[in-house]
Design a protein around this motif. Structure first.
Motif, PDB file in Angstrom:
ATOM      1  N   TYR A 101       0.815  -1.213   0.000  1.00 30.17           N
ATOM      2  CA  TYR A 101       0.000   0.000   0.000  1.00 30.17           C
ATOM      3  C   TYR A 101       0.853   1.271   0.000  1.00 30.17           C
ATOM      4  O   TYR A 101       0.462   2.298   0.552  1.00 30.17           O
ATOM      5  CB  TYR A 101      -0.961   0.010   1.201  1.00 30.17           C
ATOM      6  CG  TYR A 101      -1.824  -1.211   1.272  1.00 30.17           C
ATOM      7  CD1 TYR A 101      -2.947  -1.337   0.456  1.00 30.17           C
ATOM      8  CD2 TYR A 101      -1.505  -2.268   2.120  1.00 30.17           C
ATOM      9  CE1 TYR A 101      -3.735  -2.478   0.495  1.00 30.17           C
ATOM     10  CE2 TYR A 101      -2.280  -3.410   2.167  1.00 30.17           C
ATOM     11  CZ  TYR A 101      -3.390  -3.504   1.346  1.00 30.17           C
ATOM     12  OH  TYR A 101      -4.180  -4.641   1.387  1.00 30.17           O
TER      13      TYR A 101
ATOM     14  N   SER B  42      -0.879   4.215  -1.435  1.00 28.20           N
ATOM     15  CA  SER B  42      -1.834   4.813  -0.509  1.00 28.20           C
ATOM     16  C   SER B  42      -1.125   5.734   0.477  1.00 28.20           C
ATOM     17  O   SER B  42      -1.583   6.848   0.756  1.00 28.20           O
ATOM     18  CB  SER B  42      -2.591   3.723   0.257  1.00 28.20           C
ATOM     19  OG  SER B  42      -3.343   2.912  -0.626  1.00 28.20           O
TER      20      SER B  42
ATOM     21  N   LYS C 263      -7.703   5.214  -3.068  1.00 29.75           N
ATOM     22  CA  LYS C 263      -6.306   4.909  -2.779  1.00 29.75           C
ATOM     23  C   LYS C 263      -5.990   5.241  -1.321  1.00 29.75           C
ATOM     24  O   LYS C 263      -5.335   4.471  -0.615  1.00 29.75           O
ATOM     25  CB  LYS C 263      -5.411   5.702  -3.718  1.00 29.75           C
ATOM     26  CG  LYS C 263      -3.936   5.340  -3.630  1.00 29.75           C
ATOM     27  CD  LYS C 263      -3.119   6.139  -4.629  1.00 29.75           C
ATOM     28  CE  LYS C 263      -3.428   5.718  -6.052  1.00 29.75           C
ATOM     29  NZ  LYS C 263      -2.557   6.409  -7.025  1.00 29.75           N
TER      30      LYS C 263
END
Length: 1019
Positions: A320, A323, A377
């Protein structure tokens, strides 16, 4: 409790269910093992599993169980974190068949559903009405509405829409003794009518009236006035001011009172527009302090939080990262989402909040977005919390047990400080704190020591202290996950003895004999009993072929990666788990297989699987594992079932006769090398009428599959005949093009095209002379010793290139993934293998990241439908391919339809054909059929191309290298061309029979030579 349901009685129960219930009835060890745990710390092997084909069949199942006095457990997605989905009972799994949307009333904004319907699927079916079910847990891709009703689930969207109980209008329920009724809000007149009718229903309503009256003051005083009180039964729904709502009373009762047969749900409009405001803070406690101030100035749709510890874990796990990059400065964050009817509305809400709290959008600690893709996101970082914190890279094991406490939002900061002090007191180092802070709900996973007596004792003392702490804040033990076994014993610390007595009276009213999910909520099993691990857990830790470097070199730790999150049960998106998507069977999910491997370790006296590596239950569960490796990337905790399957097969068949397909498909590299000398003969034999089909059957290959034909000339032979160069490995421009079995012997145009492109980009291409192999087919069939020898032979031959640091360019994704991932785990101490892993690149990676800046790929200017190979998705990723296609002018529709279903040898093995095609029809094959005739169909994987070509899609698929090479030649036709090495016209039947006869003579006279050749070429 269940001692009387043993032996002959259990056999009789199973026989009655099979004879009378329209259901799949499974009392075998494999099924019982797959359902022995949920997402919690607890484990109880069920009596058996029933998969009803209809709601009526489920109701009849309960009736049959009642005749035998057998406990019953209704189970949805099986993700419960408090132990309410595991029991020594007959487990009813609703999710395979009982998943219908029965009715929708768009005007009233209601619908009626069966318990097994998954939340995302329900919302997809409601999409045309622009309606949705409001609560949305992070497990929305696979949690069932029946489970949400059982747990009173919430999720981030509960900030706007409330808990599940707030969105249930009516329920059709059934008691253990057979009463069926619809329940909901019930006024005095209606209750009087029910009383006048008499019978069991009147008895229940009379009892509800009595409980509500007797404990009226206790309920009003004893229930915390907070948005996230999920612990305890919902006796407050029986208060006069709450409409004496029996449906809402039963929501959150965790299957301990009734069986839910249907639910009428309230729906909400899908918000047309959303925006997201993210605020950064120095630490999570300061972020919590700010929550009440934010709520004073806005009414957000979501108000979520994540802390710096979770961000640290994401960075360490390399997960991630996109993100995290979207978040503003800070070490903890509040994510505030707004929804409205217009973009101006949602933007204005965010800017008004910023103005009210004295921040501005340009501040480095502020990030604002009204772009859905960017919002998702950023929100993904929060939604990933459970998976990210479940298996930290520092090798600690973290567990639930205190994972969802809730307090008044205005007291949240102080509660977190006290909770951190409690962590320090018990030496639980730095657990992540995150959650639904807008409603005061805190998630965490704690490194409890659940393997030792002292660790278990500390676990018990901690949760007792934590329960007292949250009660002192006027909070709830559970803010959304329920009580089950994890908190049932602690309820008196929150509610007091009098209200817990009321819970017992409610239980006795609906289930006087304690047969509905016993041992949960009321008269619960102790919090430290029936643990999945525990001080008396003594698992085997066997010697293995793979090294498991990320699991302390332990197969046991590797199996423990599965904590029951259940993402492998999702229906769409990503790759895992294709066999579950086709069969909807728990034991065909990654989680179900991991459960059986856990049972196989034989750590408990009542282990469902008792014969270790020779287990037929584990073998059968793994049989439909495609070894696609989708779980390696898509599972939040990184379970790699393809590796576990290969490991298991290696031990299961050690010293034993293997399935025929292991000798035919597993040794494909050798047969392909032999066939390369007389490819026309091999092809004619494979295609000969009768003989070819019989040969495929004897070889363990699906007779209905068309065998891919060997190329008339292999790539290596073409390279040698066309003056292939032998560049110096030390030359920085040299690259080694890896001639994998599939690109070499079946689709040489792929390798020819790649060589031309690499040379056009300025590289000097080298190709190995000797027949080498990465060992893929031996790995996938569990012939790991042979795979190791193949890899050793390969690295010896490539040593000059490995020593020089020459890039090795892979074309077939599965073979490239072996070099990058499997080989270092199979030969963890081999320096050559480590170098090979580091030097291996995909074709696209080499051209995008290492070609001269002046080089440009050929312009194709076409649409393309692109299927990503599962191993590429899992190991190498696809970013470089996307960029290469962009530079080439391809308008690429990269499919997110999961596995193609062929997956190497899987789709060719006898018995897998139907499942293989069913998986393809779930997404890939329909998407290819829908592609425009002028669009290219691209698939780098040999399996993907074969499935597309043989699966009824009506198209030929190309490798990206082939498409670019056609553009390089300037002869890209209006419609997609056939492959350069097209399938030859089949010979006449007479010629085929003559070939077959000649082949028989050849085999009889040249058998000893073939055996010597096999031995000589065997790695």
């Amino acid at each position: 409790m269940t001692e009387h349901i043993r032996g002959a009685t259990l056999d009789a129960l199973a026989a009655a269910l099979r004879a009378e219930a329209d259901a799949e009835v499974r009392f075998d060890a494999g099924s019982r093992g797959a359902y022995a745990t949920d997402g919690s710390n607890y484990r109880q092997v069920p009596l058996g599993v029933v998969v009803p084909r209809s709601v009526e069949a489920a109701a009849h199942t309960v009736e049959i169980c009642a005749r035998f006095d057998a406990p019953v457990l209704s189970r949805g997605g099986g993700t419960s974190l408090a132990g309410q989905s595991t029991n020594t009972a007959v487990v009813i799994d609703w999710t395979k068949y009982c998943d219908h949307l029965v009715a929708v009333d768009p005007e009233a904004r209601t619908c009626v559903v069966e318990p097994g319907i998954v939340l995302d699927e329900l919302n997809r079916r409601l999409a045309d009405h622009r309606l949705q079910f409001g609560p949305k847990p992070s497990t929305h891709s696979h949690c069932a509405l029946g489970g949400m009703i059982g747990n009173n689930s919430c999720g981030a969207s509960a900030q706007a829409y409330g808990k599940t109980a707030d969105n249930v209008r009516r329920l059709e329920v059934m008691t253990y003794d057979g009463l069926r009724m619809w329940v909901g809000p019930t006024g005095r007149a209606e209750r009087a009518r029910i009383a006048a009718e008499g019978g069991r229903r009147a008895e229940i309503y009379d009892g509800l009236d009595r409980i509500a009256g007797t404990y009226l003051a206790d309920i009003r005083r004893g229930y915390p006035k907070i948005p996230r009180r999920v612990s305890g039964y919902n006796l407050d729904s029986l208060l006069p001011e709450n409409g004496f709502d029996v449906a809402r009373t039963l929501v959150g009762s965790e299957g301990t009172l009734v069986t839910v047969l249907h639910a009428e749900l309230g729906l909400v409009p899908v918000p047309p527009c959303q925006s997201l405001l993210v605020l950064g803070y120095a630490d999570i406690c300061r972020a919590a302090d700010d929550v009440p101030h934010l709520l004073e100035h806005c009414a957000p749709a979501q108000l979520e939080a994540l802390d710096g510890r979770m961000a640290q874990l994401m960075r360490e796990e390399h997960a991630y990262l996109d993100s995290l990059a979207a978040l503003p400065e800070g070490d903890s964050w509040l994510l505030t989402q707004f929804s409205g009817d217009s973009q101006e509305d949602v933007d204005e809400q965010a800017h008004a909040l910023l103005q009210a709290i004295g921040r501005a959008e340009r501040d480095p600690s502020v990030a604002f977005s009204d772009q859905p893709s960017r919002e998702q996101k950023m929100l993904r970082a929060r939604e990933a919390g459970l998976g990210v914190t479940a298996r930290p890279p520092d090798d600690r094991e973290t567990w639930e047990g205190w994972e969802d406490s809730a307090v008044p939002p205005e007291r949240l900061g102080d509660y977190l400080r006290d909770l951190k002090r409690l962590f320090d007191e018990f030496d639980y180092d730095d657990p992540s704190l995150y959650g639904h802070f807008g409603q005061g709900c805190v998630h965490t996973r704690i490194p409890f020591g659940l393997r030792t007596a002292q660790g278990v004792a500390d676990f018990r003392r901690f949760v007792e202290r934590a329960a007292d702490l949250v009660a002192s804040y006027g909070g709830s033990l559970s803010g959304e996950h329920g009580d089950g076994q994890a908190r049932g014993e602690l309820l008196t610390r929150m509610f007091g003895r009098r209200l817990v007595t009321a819970f017992g009276e409610l239980k006795s009213l609906f289930d006087p004999d304690d047969r509905m999910n016993p041992g949960k909520v009321v008269d619960p099993n102790p919090v430290d009993s029936r643990l999945r691990l525990g001080a008396d857990w003594r698992p085997a830790d066997p010697e293995t072929r793979f090294g498991y470097p990320d699991d302390d070199h332990s197969f046991t730790r590797a199996v423990l990666r599965c904590v029951g999150i259940g993402n492998c049960r999702s229906r769409r998106g990503g790759v895992m788990c294709p066999s579950y998507r086709a069969t909807r069977e728990e034991e065909h999910s990654t989680r179900g297989r991991a459960r059986l491997l856990f049972e196989m370790l034989d750590g408990h006296p009542d282990s469902a699987v008792t014969d270790g590596w020779h287990s037929t239950e584990v073998r059968d569960a793994l049989d439909l594992c495609l070894a696609c490796k989708g779980c390696k990337s898509d599972c939040p905790t990184g379970v790699d079932m393809a590796t576990y399957k290969a490991e298991f097969l290696s031990h299961h068949y050690a010293g034993r006769l293997r399935p025929a397909a292991h000798y035919s498909l597993g040794w494909l590299p050798l047969w392909a090398q032999l066939a390369s000398h007389v490819p026309w003969l091999a092809n004619d034999v494979l295609d000969a009428p009768g003989l070819g089909r019989a040969g495929r059957w004897l070889a363990g290959v699906e007779p209905d599959r068309t065998a891919p034909l060997f190329a008339e000339r292999s790539f290596v032979r073409w390279w040698q005949e066309n003056g292939g160069q032998r560049p110096d490995p030390a030359d920085p421009a040299t690259v080694l093009l890896w001639p994998d079995t599939f690109s070499n012997h079946f689709h040489p145009s792929v390798a020819i095209s790649a060589a031309r492109l690499l040379e056009d980009a300025g590289f000097r291409v080298a190709v190995p002379d000797a027949p080498l192999c990465c060992g893929l087919t031996w790995i996938s069939t569990g012939q790991l010793a042979t795979a190791q020898r193949a890899l050793h032979r390969t690295t010896r031959a490539l040593r000059p290139y490995l020593d020089a640091g020459t890039p090795v360019i892979g074309l077939e994704p599965s073979c490239t993934a072996v070099f990058r991932s499997d080989a270092p785990e199979l030969l963890p101490g081999d320096e050559d293998v480590r170098r090979l892993a580091k030097q291996t690149r995909t074709f696209a990676e080499q051209l995008v990241e290492h070609a001269p800046a002046t080089w440009r790929p050929p312009r194709l200017a076409r649409q393309a439908t692109v299927q990503i190979h599962c191993h590429q998705h899992a190991v190498m990723k696809f970013d470089a391919d996307r960029e290469l296609m962009r530079r080439a002018g391809l308008d690429a529709d990269v499919l997110d339809e999961g596995c193609c279903g062929l997956a190497g040898n899987f789709g060719f093995e006898r018995g897998h054909h139907d499942v293989s095609l069913a998986i393809g029809e779930l997404g890939v094959l329909p998407a290819v059929r829908a592609a425009a005739p002028s669009a290219l169909v691209l698939a780098d994987g040999f399996s993907c191309r074969t499935q597309i070509e043989q699966g009824g899609a009506g198209r030929r698929a190309l490798h990206l290298a082939e498409a670019l090479a056609l553009g390089l030649a300037g002869n890209l036709p209006a419609e997609q061309p056939e492959r350069l090495a097209a399938r030859p016209e089949p010979p006449s039947a007479g010629a085929r029979w003559a070939t077959a006869a000649g082949t028989a003579v050849l085999l009889a006279t040249a058998g000893p030579l073939a055996v010597r050749t096999l031995r000589r070429r065997s790695p």
